[in-house]
Write a protein that holds these residues in place. Structure first.
Motif, mmCIF file in Angstrom:
data_model
loop_
_atom_site.group_PDB
_atom_site.id
_atom_site.type_symbol
_atom_site.label_atom_id
_atom_site.label_comp_id
_atom_site.label_asym_id
_atom_site.label_seq_id
_atom_site.Cartn_x
_atom_site.Cartn_y
_atom_site.Cartn_z
ATOM 1 N N TYR A 155 0.836 -1.206 0.000
ATOM 2 C CA TYR A 155 0.000 0.000 0.000
ATOM 3 C C TYR A 155 0.869 1.254 0.000
ATOM 4 N N ASN A 156 1.893 1.279 0.857
ATOM 5 C CA ASN A 156 2.770 2.447 0.934
ATOM 6 C C ASN A 156 3.548 2.650 -0.361
ATOM 7 N N THR A 157 3.916 1.546 -1.015
ATOM 8 C CA THR A 157 4.611 1.651 -2.300
ATOM 9 C C THR A 157 3.726 2.351 -3.330
ATOM 10 N N ILE A 158 2.454 1.962 -3.370
ATOM 11 C CA ILE A 158 1.518 2.579 -4.308
ATOM 12 C C ILE A 158 1.302 4.047 -3.966
ATOM 13 N N GLN A 159 1.155 4.348 -2.663
ATOM 14 C CA GLN A 159 0.952 5.733 -2.248
ATOM 15 C C GLN A 159 2.144 6.609 -2.614
ATOM 16 N N ASN A 160 3.358 6.059 -2.467
ATOM 17 C CA ASN A 160 4.557 6.812 -2.834
ATOM 18 C C ASN A 160 4.592 7.085 -4.329
ATOM 19 N N ARG A 161 4.174 6.108 -5.121
ATOM 20 C CA ARG A 161 4.140 6.303 -6.571
ATOM 21 C C ARG A 161 3.118 7.367 -6.947
ATOM 22 N N ILE A 162 1.967 7.360 -6.260
ATOM 23 C CA ILE A 162 0.958 8.377 -6.515
ATOM 24 C C ILE A 162 1.511 9.760 -6.202
ATOM 25 N N ALA A 163 2.223 9.880 -5.063
ATOM 26 C CA ALA A 163 2.796 11.169 -4.677
ATOM 27 C C ALA A 163 3.813 11.648 -5.703
ATOM 28 N N ILE A 164 4.653 10.722 -6.189
ATOM 29 C CA ILE A 164 5.656 11.080 -7.201
ATOM 30 C C ILE A 164 4.973 11.537 -8.480
ATOM 31 N N ASN A 165 3.928 10.818 -8.899
ATOM 32 C CA ASN A 165 3.203 11.192 -10.112
ATOM 33 C C ASN A 165 2.529 12.548 -9.953
ATOM 34 N N GLN A 166 1.993 12.820 -8.766
ATOM 35 C CA GLN A 166 1.362 14.119 -8.533
ATOM 36 C C GLN A 166 2.391 15.241 -8.611
ATOM 37 N N GLN A 167 3.586 14.989 -8.089
ATOM 38 C CA GLN A 167 4.646 15.983 -8.191
ATOM 39 C C GLN A 167 5.032 16.217 -9.650
#
Length: 285
Positions: A155-167
């Motif tokens: 879950y945290n891996t996916i959330q980190n990817r979402i944050a990177i994509n948002q940036q």
């Protein structure tokens, strides 16, 4: 599957610590986004000894559920080692982190199904309460601790990817705005011809079907409203409501061609000025 569900009360316990020593700790509150936020309460003259202490990896929730719409204010505290929260919140903790991972539990609390469950189980007359007993009676699947931690890691891996994509999206948006300013603001006087939209395209104004005519609504054609492209979505791919043949006949001069640009001209501050591009022909509000 339900045989694997266990009552939450076996794994959690309330936290009863008070600020009796009047420690200099940050004061935090809870948001409906299920996060701890700095409190803006005026505490001048307040007896701070009545406030509760919350520590890292502990939870707090607001038992009053009738003021928050469909969300339950609950969050896992990981911002500081300790903080103060209002006595209006109920703090609690996991008894044994080798049986139930706090982050796994927080994943469960984030689910909209939990919000619906808590609202359904709330009771009261003047205000509805999801009390501690109901919290303890909540059933949830509790696999082996290794599986819980594996789920949390993914879950945290996916959330980190979402944050990177948002940036990345933010950087691309800033680049696009810079290009726009260069071409359409800074070079506005360099061989540019100023025209009105009506000079090179057709302007179609919208119209809302009457709510007093239910026969206008059906399943024939999407009826696009500002709510269908809020949050600055770039494309309107569908609509929450559709028109019937009767509604279509009343608004047939409002049909949008595919690829039309739609701009909201009325509404609240959160919707006025939003724009998107239509994907298919649809009726516009």
């Amino acid at each position: 599957m339900r045989l694997n569900y266990k009552p939450l009360g076996k794994y959690i316990q309330p936290v009863v610590g008070r600020n009796n020593d009047l420690g200099d700790l940050p004061l935090v509150g809870l948001s409906i986004q299920k996060k701890f936020i700095p409190s803006i309460a005026n505490t001048i003259g307040t007896d701070m000894s009545t406030y509760r202490i919350i520590e890292r990896n502990q939870f707090a929730y607001g038992p009053v559920t009738s003021r928050n719409g469909d969300k339950i204010t609950i969050a896992l505290f990981n911002d500081f080692d300790k903080a103060l929260i209002s006595q209006a919140y109920v703090p609690f903790e996991v008894k044994n982190c080798n049986e139930l991972d706090p982050e796994y539990l927080m994943m469960w609390f984030r689910r909209p199904e939990f919000d619906r469950y808590a609202r359904f189980k709330s009771h009261g007359s003047a205000r509805e309460i999801f009390d501690w007993e109901e919290m303890c009676n909540t059933l949830l699947p509790i696999p082996h601790i290794d599986k819980q931690r594996e789920i949390v890691k993914e879950y945290n891996t996916i959330q980190n990817r979402i944050a990177i994509n948002q940036q990345l999206i933010q950087k691309l948006e800033e680049t696009a705005q810079a290009i726009y300013r260069e071409w359409f603001v800074e070079r506005a006087d360099e061989d540019w011809i100023k025209m009105e939209i009506k000079d090179f395209g057709n302007v179609i104004t919208g119209k809302t079907p009457s709510s007093e005519s239910p026969e206008d609504f059906g399943n024939e054609m999407p009826f696009i409203t500002p709510g269908d492209f809020k949050h600055y979505n770039k494309f309107a791919l569908g609509a929450e409501r559709n028109l019937s043949e009767t509604g279509y006949s009343k608004l047939k001069n409002k049909i949008l061609p595919s690829g039309a640009v739609i701009v909201t001209c009325i509404g609240s501050d959160h919707t006025t000025g939003h724009f998107c591009k239509s994907d298919d022909s649809a009726v516009k509000k």
